[in-house]
Write a protein that holds these residues in place. Structure first.
Motif, PDB file in Angstrom:
ATOM      1  N   ARG A 108      -5.346  16.626  -7.674  1.00 38.88           N
ATOM      2  CA  ARG A 108      -4.155  16.920  -8.487  1.00 38.88           C
ATOM      3  C   ARG A 108      -4.214  18.327  -9.073  1.00 38.88           C
ATOM      4  NH1 ARG A 108      -2.810  15.157 -14.532  1.00 38.88           N
ATOM      5  NH2 ARG A 108      -0.679  15.970 -14.652  1.00 38.88           N
ATOM      6  N   TYR A 109      -5.378  18.714  -9.570  1.00 37.00           N
ATOM      7  CA  TYR A 109      -5.506  20.036 -10.178  1.00 37.00           C
ATOM      8  C   TYR A 109      -5.383  21.129  -9.111  1.00 37.00           C
ATOM      9  CZ  TYR A 109      -7.385  17.275 -14.044  1.00 37.00           C
ATOM     10  OH  TYR A 109      -7.560  16.343 -15.052  1.00 37.00           O
ATOM     11  N   ALA A 124      -1.777  21.426  -8.094  1.00 39.45           N
ATOM     12  CA  ALA A 124      -0.987  22.117  -9.120  1.00 39.45           C
ATOM     13  C   ALA A 124      -1.231  23.619  -9.078  1.00 39.45           C
ATOM     14  CB  ALA A 124      -1.329  21.566 -10.499  1.00 39.45           C
ATOM     15  N   GLN A 147       0.477  24.977  -5.907  1.00 38.38           N
ATOM     16  CA  GLN A 147       1.931  25.019  -6.067  1.00 38.38           C
ATOM     17  C   GLN A 147       2.350  26.139  -7.014  1.00 38.38           C
ATOM     18  OE1 GLN A 147       5.184  21.800  -5.658  1.00 38.38           O
ATOM     19  NE2 GLN A 147       4.035  21.346  -7.518  1.00 38.38           N
ATOM     20  N   THR A 148       1.582  26.353  -8.064  1.00 38.69           N
ATOM     21  CA  THR A 148       1.874  27.436  -8.996  1.00 38.69           C
ATOM     22  C   THR A 148       1.750  28.790  -8.304  1.00 38.69           C
ATOM     23  OG1 THR A 148       0.960  26.076 -10.784  1.00 38.69           O
ATOM     24  CG2 THR A 148       1.320  28.408 -11.252  1.00 38.69           C
ATOM     25  N   ASP A 187       4.334  19.354 -10.237  1.00 42.66           N
ATOM     26  CA  ASP A 187       3.256  19.769 -11.131  1.00 42.66           C
ATOM     27  C   ASP A 187       2.977  21.248 -10.927  1.00 42.66           C
ATOM     28  OD1 ASP A 187       2.597  17.572 -12.648  1.00 42.66           O
ATOM     29  OD2 ASP A 187       1.196  16.758 -11.178  1.00 42.66           O
ATOM     30  N   VAL A 231       0.482  20.882 -16.283  1.00 42.25           N
ATOM     31  CA  VAL A 231      -0.726  20.050 -16.216  1.00 42.25           C
ATOM     32  C   VAL A 231      -1.606  20.302 -17.442  1.00 42.25           C
ATOM     33  CG1 VAL A 231      -2.827  19.591 -14.901  1.00 42.25           C
ATOM     34  CG2 VAL A 231      -0.680  19.961 -13.700  1.00 42.25           C
TER      35      VAL A 231
END
Length: 272
Positions: free
Chosen positions: A56-57, A60, A63-64, A223, A228
């Motif tokens: 997940r991290y 994120a 994606q950022t 996210d 996050v």
């Protein structure tokens, strides 16, 4: 009683003292506290390893990076085109057009996000005029539009300031030698604008990486790292991971700014 004269060196130290106090109180100490906070969880300093091992991290962060990179490229393309046109042409309404293009600087991120919702939300204009009732506000594309909205004026002002300093004689010389318009742009204008474009692009990237207000308003199904971080220390009370993610975000952004500074000749425009 004889007074001791103030030397130039002591006067300089007194002038720098407020800056030193500010740097320690509001920059250095919070940063040190942030680093130490990342190690105060159950994982200790291994929190950074766990961060890199958590899908997940990483998703994120990726994606950022992708959204920020896309915003940077789009903002440079739009702002460079508009900046060159506005610099080279004087026409009625030019000042009004320039004011409109720089208007997003007056809006906070939450307002920008709300405007994207009015445009592409469930009750927005796009939803009402499209046959399939398209909703774009709460997607990655909606977030991209929000970031692009407030990135364009930052890049535009920097590019225009650099374009105004280009000697018109260089363009005239290229045209007199038979160079077509696209060669003048590629061989004369863009090289002259490159330092400003790199600096403005770095600021656009850094601003998009850390933008929270727009992401908070729009990012319901996606996210990005600022969101996050927010959820980690508010909903999960995981201060160690929130600190580690904050440091990761800062290191990536700082690295981009450092590279841009070296490519742009040591000058990177400031932005907020």
């Amino acid at each position: 009683m004889k007074e001791t004269p103030v030397t130039a060196r002591s006067f300089g130290v007194l002038c720098l003292l407020p800056l030193l106090i500010f740097s320690l109180a509001f920059l250095a100490l919070p940063l040190v506290r942030l680093v130490l906070s990342s190690s105060e969880g159950a994982d200790g300093w291994s929190v950074y390893i766990r961060m890199l091992q958590t899908p997940r991290y990483l998703a994120a962060l990726l994606q950022t990076l992708l959204v920020s990179g896309a915003v940077t490229v789009a903002a440079l393309a739009v702002s460079t085109t508009a900046g060159l046109f506005l610099t080279r042409n004087r026409f009625w309404g030019r000042s009004a057009l320039l004011s409109i293009l720089t208007l997003p600087l007056a809006f906070p991120g939450v307002v920008v996000g709300f405007m994207i919702i009015l445009l592409g939300g469930r009750q927005g204009l796009v939803n009402q005029i499209t046959p399939g009732h398209v909703v774009i506000a709460y997607s990655t594309f909606g977030l991209f539009l929000g970031y692009l909205y407030f990135s364009i004026p930052r890049v535009l002002l920097t590019v225009m300031a650099a374009a105004e300093k280009i000697d018109p004689a260089l363009e005239e010389a290229a045209r007199s030698l038979g160079a077509p318009a696209y060669r003048v742009l590629w061989d004369v204008l863009l090289p002259a604008l490159r330092p400003a474009m790199v600096a403005a692009g770095a600021i656009a990237f850094a601003t998009a990486m850390g933008a929270f207000g727009t992401a908070f308003t729009l990012a319901t199904d996606i996210d990005v790292l600022p969101m996050v971080i927010y959820t980690e220390f508010t909903l999960s009370a995981n201060f160690a991971m929130a600190s580690a993610l904050s440091i990761a975000l800062g290191v990536v952004t700082w690295g981009v700014l450092l590279i841009a500074r070296s490519l742009s000749g040591g000058t990177v425009a400031a932005g907020g």
